[in-house]
Motif scaffolding. Structure first.
Motif, PDB file in Angstrom:
ATOM      1  N   HIS A 220      24.518  73.731  49.177  1.00 37.38           N
ATOM      2  CA  HIS A 220      24.298  73.662  47.721  1.00 37.38           C
ATOM      3  C   HIS A 220      23.496  72.385  47.447  1.00 37.38           C
TER       4      HIS A 220
ATOM      5  N   GLU B  42      24.719  69.239  45.514  1.00 39.79           N
ATOM      6  CA  GLU B  42      25.906  68.508  45.978  1.00 39.79           C
ATOM      7  C   GLU B  42      25.398  67.388  46.878  1.00 39.79           C
TER       8      GLU B  42
ATOM      9  N   ARG C  90      21.731  74.095  42.679  1.00 34.13           N
ATOM     10  CA  ARG C  90      22.759  74.715  43.523  1.00 34.13           C
ATOM     11  C   ARG C  90      22.172  75.815  44.390  1.00 34.13           C
TER      12      ARG C  90
ATOM     13  N   HIS D  93      30.569  69.863  51.479  1.00 33.11           N
ATOM     14  CA  HIS D  93      30.194  70.152  50.088  1.00 33.11           C
ATOM     15  C   HIS D  93      30.813  69.112  49.165  1.00 33.11           C
ATOM     16  N   SER D  94      30.443  69.228  47.860  1.00 37.29           N
ATOM     17  CA  SER D  94      31.186  68.493  46.836  1.00 37.29           C
ATOM     18  C   SER D  94      31.517  69.450  45.705  1.00 37.29           C
TER      19      SER D  94
HETATM   20 ZN   LIG Z   1      29.161  73.681  47.566  1.00 35.99          ZN
END
Ligand SMILES: [Zn+2]
Length: 246
Positions: free
Chosen positions: A71, A74, A113, A150-151
């Motif tokens: 993403h 992130e 994203r 990820h975040s």
């Molecule tokens: Zn993510």
């Protein structure tokens, strides 16, 4: 489409996974401001102009992948991945560590994203999607373990610092997640069977192929960075490696 042509920076090897996802990551100031522009970091950013690149350190033991940027908005894990690569270059490693800091440079540059409106963490099972090419690269290189970083933001899903895993069909996914969770304090979120709640996540597609994989999330606003989130993502990565004795 994994290109075997290898470029080098000291003991680091680099090759391309795709040639249609490249971009100027340095145009994203949120990322640029957090990176020290030494020659290694410049090498990583230059390669990203032409596509998704994979970097390799070491030549023995298990093959372990640190993946981030699935993403593009992130940012903390992508920055942490570059910092860790800077940390490990020149060190004598007892395993082989692969790094994909920017899975999709174009999305990272745009702070988005998705890539061409596609969520790469819902399309890894779709033939020739960018995340599917990453999966095929993982298979081509016989990579043994995958950490996908990820975040997540408050009021989104999962909305808390966490480690995702599954117990079947690849139980070691759960064991790795449990180790990291105990080590750094991130919450365990697990499924009994990989891919049972939605399709096409990198972690699930790897686990379904018998390659143990986990997804690690830190709390950070989308499209933004905090030093705490970068640090936490860095610790999750270090903890993932320490499961293997690195
Ligand atoms: Zn993510």
């Amino acid at each position: 489409m994994y290109f075997k042509k290898v470029e080098r920076f000291e003991n680091l090897e680099m090759s391309y996974i795709s040639d249609f996802s490249g971009a100027y990551i340095s145009r994203n100031n949120k990322i640029l401001n957090e990176l020290e522009l030494n020659s290694l970091t410049q090498f990583i950013l230059e390669k990203a102009v032409y596509g998704t690149s994979i970097f390799k350190l070491g030549n023995c033991g298990n093959k372990i992948l640190l993946l981030s940027g699935i993403h593009g908005n992130e940012l903390a894990p992508q920055i942490a991945n570059v910092l860790l690569l800077n940390d490990l270059i020149g060190k004598d490693l007892n395993h082989t560590v692969y790094f994909i800091p920017f899975a999709c440079p174009k999305s990272s540059m745009n702070n988005e994203r998705t890539f061409n409106s596609k969520d790469l963490n819902r399309s890894a099972h779709i033939n020739n999607s960018l995340s599917n090419l990453i999966v095929r690269c993982i298979e081509n290189l016989d990579i043994d373990f995958v950490g996908d970083f990820h975040s997540t933001a408050h009021n989104s899903n999962p909305g808390c610092e966490s480690i995702f895993s599954s117990k079947c069909p690849t139980p070691e996914s759960f064991l790795i997640a449990n180790y990291i969770s105990k080590d750094v304090g991130s919450k365990m979120i697990y499924f009994n069977y990989a891919g049972s709640s939605y399709k096409g996540a990198m972690e699930d597609v790897c686990n379904l192929k018998g390659i143990p994989a986990v997804t690690c999330e830190v709390l950070c606003p989308f499209g933004n960075v905090t030093s705490q989130a970068i640090r936490k993502s860095f610790y999750q990565m270090k903890s993932f490696l320490s499961y293997f004795g690195i």
